[in-house]
Design an enzyme around this catalytic site. Sequence first.
Site, PDB file in Angstrom:
ATOM      1  N   MET A 199      -6.291  -2.616  -5.388  1.00 40.73           N
ATOM      2  CA  MET A 199      -5.724  -2.005  -3.646  1.00 40.73           C
ATOM      3  C   MET A 199      -5.563  -0.634  -3.320  1.00 40.73           C
ATOM      4  O   MET A 199      -4.644   0.074  -4.053  1.00 40.73           O
ATOM      5  CB  MET A 199      -4.859  -3.517  -3.421  1.00 40.73           C
ATOM      6  CG  MET A 199      -5.908  -5.099  -3.321  1.00 40.73           C
ATOM      7  SD  MET A 199      -4.421  -6.026  -2.615  1.00 40.73           S
ATOM      8  CE  MET A 199      -6.039  -6.938  -2.585  1.00 40.73           C
ATOM      9  N   ASP A 206       0.552  -1.494  -0.271  1.00 38.24           N
ATOM     10  CA  ASP A 206       0.076  -0.070   0.083  1.00 38.24           C
ATOM     11  C   ASP A 206       1.009   1.347   0.110  1.00 38.24           C
ATOM     12  O   ASP A 206       0.275   2.359  -0.244  1.00 38.24           O
ATOM     13  CB  ASP A 206      -1.197   0.198   1.255  1.00 38.24           C
ATOM     14  CG  ASP A 206      -1.968  -0.899   0.910  1.00 38.24           C
ATOM     15  OD1 ASP A 206      -2.115  -1.576   0.121  1.00 38.24           O
ATOM     16  OD2 ASP A 206      -2.600  -1.177   2.090  1.00 38.24           O
TER      17      ASP A 206
END
Length: 334
Positions: free
Chosen positions: A181, A139
């Site tokens: 994501m 991330d």
Amino acid sequence: MKNERQIHIEYMKKIAVLTSGGDAPGMNAAIRAVVRTAVYHGCEAVGVFQGYQGLIDGDFKRLHVRSVAKILGRGGTILKSARCEEFRSVEGRRNAHQALLEHEVDALVVIGGNGTFEGAMHFSKETGFPVIGLPGTIDNDLSGSDFTIGFDTATNTVVEAVDKIRDTADSHNRLFFVEVMGRDSGFIALHSGIATGAVAVMTPESGISIEDLVGILNNGQASNKTSSIVIVAEGHPEGGAFEIAKKVHAIDNKYETRITVLGHLQRGGDPSCADRVLASRLGVAAVEGLLSGKRNVMAGVVNDRLVYFPFEEVIENKSASLEDEVRIAKILSI
Ligand code: F6P
């Protein structure tokens, strides 16, 4: 006369390492670097399996230099990973501390993301046990390091997939929504959006409303765009790719639309060169940091320099640093 590192080496004989949270490509390279650096400096290395759960359960195994051979270029994590509810409680963390003491471990290296460092922060405050963190998450949402281990590989995976989708989008004059994501941050979306020439990147940071998006799509069509790719960050407040596509359709249904959710294929695969180097560098920094007395900090690389920041600071949201990417994506998608 003894120097600072010698003093710490004398009492720091056993260093444990674990991976926690979502796996990320490059975690194995980091484990390898931690183990080898520990042995290089005369310490014993111990692997903890299944993240914090393994810490609580005492799922430990001694790791040797050859235990970590041939893992440098492999995705996933040989130590397994988990998100552990029990470690969120004081009692769970007390049990983990007990297990470390029973196994005569002197220090712990944790490799993971936000949740991992939140746990590490509470654990080290409550127990005083020496812990160092390494940023391991696709991330890239941790302050204290320009890039996290796994982000480069994941973004390259997205770029490869979107380039393929573009072939179909172009051949059929279609509009594609591709969901990527990133939990609640838009690093993967914005970087892959810029790298693939997306017409718009919908992230919590980019501030594009559904009405704005319809306007962007119509402008694109009016200026002869034949295909359009919209990248949607999974954590967008308007919803994921399906919801956003539905809302666009409700306003303007002239587009032939398809949706792709890339999902967990973004987390797998062999780590890129950049991730292997970052993980190796940080693995060395974790052990050498511990040996020189650093505690309760995460090792990171900022402006190509090794830095250590307290856990409380690294879990702060760093989305503000995406301002430039938001602007670039907007300018270049006209
Ligand atoms: O934190 C990494 C990450 O892949 C996020 O991007 C995503 O939201 C989440 O993990 C998915 O978690 P899980 O694998 O538990 O479904």
